[in-house]
Design a protein around this motif. Sequence first.
Motif, short mmCIF file in Angstrom:
data_model
loop_
_atom_site.label_atom_id
_atom_site.label_comp_id
_atom_site.label_asym_id
_atom_site.label_seq_id
_atom_site.Cartn_x
_atom_site.Cartn_y
_atom_site.Cartn_z
N ALA A 31 0.80 -1.22 0.00
CA ALA A 31 0.00 0.00 0.00
C ALA A 31 0.84 1.28 0.00
N PRO A 32 1.65 1.53 1.03
CA PRO A 32 2.29 2.83 1.10
C PRO A 32 3.57 2.90 0.29
N ALA A 33 3.75 4.03 -0.40
CA ALA A 33 5.01 4.28 -1.11
C ALA A 33 5.61 5.54 -0.49
N VAL A 34 5.67 5.54 0.85
CA VAL A 34 6.18 6.70 1.58
C VAL A 34 7.32 6.24 2.48
N ALA A 35 8.20 7.18 2.81
CA ALA A 35 9.31 6.87 3.71
C ALA A 35 8.77 6.69 5.12
N LEU A 36 9.22 5.65 5.80
CA LEU A 36 8.78 5.36 7.16
C LEU A 36 9.66 6.09 8.17
N VAL A 37 9.03 6.66 9.19
CA VAL A 37 9.80 7.31 10.25
C VAL A 37 10.21 6.28 11.29
N LYS A 38 11.33 6.53 11.95
CA LYS A 38 11.80 5.61 12.97
C LYS A 38 11.10 5.88 14.30
N VAL A 39 10.66 4.80 14.95
CA VAL A 39 10.03 4.89 16.26
C VAL A 39 10.60 3.78 17.14
N ALA A 40 10.27 3.83 18.43
CA ALA A 40 10.71 2.79 19.34
C ALA A 40 10.08 1.45 18.94
N PRO A 41 10.77 0.33 19.15
CA PRO A 41 10.21 -0.97 18.78
C PRO A 41 8.87 -1.23 19.46
N PHE A 42 7.98 -1.93 18.76
CA PHE A 42 6.68 -2.29 19.31
C PHE A 42 6.29 -3.66 18.77
N GLN A 318 -5.50 -5.01 7.41
CA GLN A 318 -4.40 -4.05 7.32
C GLN A 318 -4.07 -3.49 8.69
N ALA A 319 -2.82 -3.10 8.86
CA ALA A 319 -2.38 -2.42 10.08
C ALA A 319 -1.41 -1.31 9.71
N ARG A 320 -1.72 -0.09 10.15
CA ARG A 320 -0.85 1.06 9.90
C ARG A 320 -0.52 1.68 11.26
N VAL A 321 0.76 1.89 11.52
CA VAL A 321 1.21 2.48 12.78
C VAL A 321 1.83 3.83 12.48
N TYR A 322 1.43 4.86 13.24
CA TYR A 322 1.89 6.23 13.00
C TYR A 322 2.57 6.79 14.24
N ASP A 323 3.51 7.69 13.99
CA ASP A 323 4.13 8.47 15.06
C ASP A 323 3.24 9.68 15.31
N LEU A 324 2.68 9.79 16.51
CA LEU A 324 1.74 10.87 16.80
C LEU A 324 2.41 12.23 16.80
N GLY A 325 3.69 12.27 17.12
CA GLY A 325 4.38 13.55 17.16
C GLY A 325 4.51 14.17 15.78
N SER A 326 4.99 13.39 14.83
CA SER A 326 5.20 13.92 13.47
C SER A 326 4.01 13.67 12.55
N ARG A 327 3.12 12.75 12.96
CA ARG A 327 1.97 12.34 12.15
C ARG A 327 2.40 11.69 10.84
N LEU A 329 3.88 7.99 8.88
CA LEU A 329 3.76 6.54 8.93
C LEU A 329 5.05 5.91 9.45
N ALA A 330 4.89 4.98 10.41
CA ALA A 330 6.05 4.31 11.00
C ALA A 330 6.14 2.85 10.55
N ALA A 331 5.01 2.21 10.28
CA ALA A 331 5.01 0.80 9.87
C ALA A 331 3.71 0.50 9.15
N SER A 332 3.77 -0.45 8.21
CA SER A 332 2.59 -0.82 7.44
C SER A 332 2.62 -2.32 7.17
N PHE A 333 1.51 -3.00 7.49
CA PHE A 333 1.41 -4.44 7.28
C PHE A 333 0.07 -4.76 6.64
N ASP A 334 0.07 -5.72 5.71
CA ASP A 334 -1.15 -6.19 5.07
C ASP A 334 -1.28 -7.69 5.26
N GLY A 335 -2.52 -8.19 5.19
CA GLY A 335 -2.77 -9.62 5.30
C GLY A 335 -3.01 -10.11 6.71
N PHE A 336 -3.12 -9.19 7.68
CA PHE A 336 -3.33 -9.57 9.07
C PHE A 336 -4.65 -9.02 9.59
#
Length: 360
Positions: A31-42, A318-327, A329-336
Amino acid sequence: MVRTSCLVSAVLLASACQKPPEASPAAPSAAPAVALVKVAPFSLSVLQDAAPSGCTWSRLESDGRRRALVMVDAPCDGLQLAWSADGLHAAVRDPGGSARGPGRVWMVDLTAGQASAQLLPEEGLTGAVGFDSAGRLVALTAHTGELVRRDDGAKDYFLFEGRRIPIPETEEGAGLAHAYRLESGAWKRIETVATRGDADAVFALTTTGMLVSSTVAGDPDALSVQALDEGSQEAARLDAVVPHRGHDVFGGWARVESRGEPIYAWQTAGEQTSLMMPVRWEVEDGHLAEPEGLALPARSPVYVTARGDLLLLAGTTQARVYDLGSRHLAASFDGFRDARFWPQPGSRVPRSATATSGQP
């Protein structure tokens, strides 16, 4: 009363719980063709369809590594999860039904990666399972058999196994609710009360409120949802930004409170409301936009949770994880399916939401 629970047959034992496949990286999202920002592991809890009609429950790490915990011969849709307070054990519940036979629950040792299947109590309709503070599995049921109702002149009561169980309200639909604890492979009844004869019967049990985790309590990471008035300024602004929603589902705009600026989503109307696309929030230049890389189908449901600086938007698969500070995208997963933040030991971690959150 103690009843030894046995599985229907050796075939059921062999097929109900299979060894999950070896851990593997998650498939990259298309889905996403955007650069992912780095966040703490989750970590996320996810379900994944398994051929031909089963489901695999896994722990998915932020870097894409996935550890399969158990594969069950039941569809992912409808499976329910609960964790022990120490985070070492979990329960996967299949509500079952006439199409799949009796309801079952799988006890999962999260450290050893082993699971065993157990039939739910025969007496009554199981409404939930959960763990008590000692890490023991508990099942909550609504009685479905015949009941003997009596009146001693002062108050109505049920005569059940030689005991008088007072009826708090003289309603035509009154019934019984039971709590069972799993002890050495057998369900032991530990509480019985008279209550309403409906799906909410288990809430009358004292045991329900004493569970540290259950499938009827709230997700601690769920966010509060407030429906917007149709004529409000916020709703008018959203209507102007989203003139075509992509669907005609009856409902209205809702505001989801998060750290910083709110998130907006369409909310279905009715007694059981839920959030769905479209989703909007304010971006850096102040205008409303869809979160980057979200890319969910127009009629997709959306489950919104947050933990610390992270926001999770979960669709059907689908699962999309975002950094709330910068708003961003931090991670993107499909099929779950049913993506949730992996619970922290000691917290209440069931999958259902409370009335406060407004999410299913």
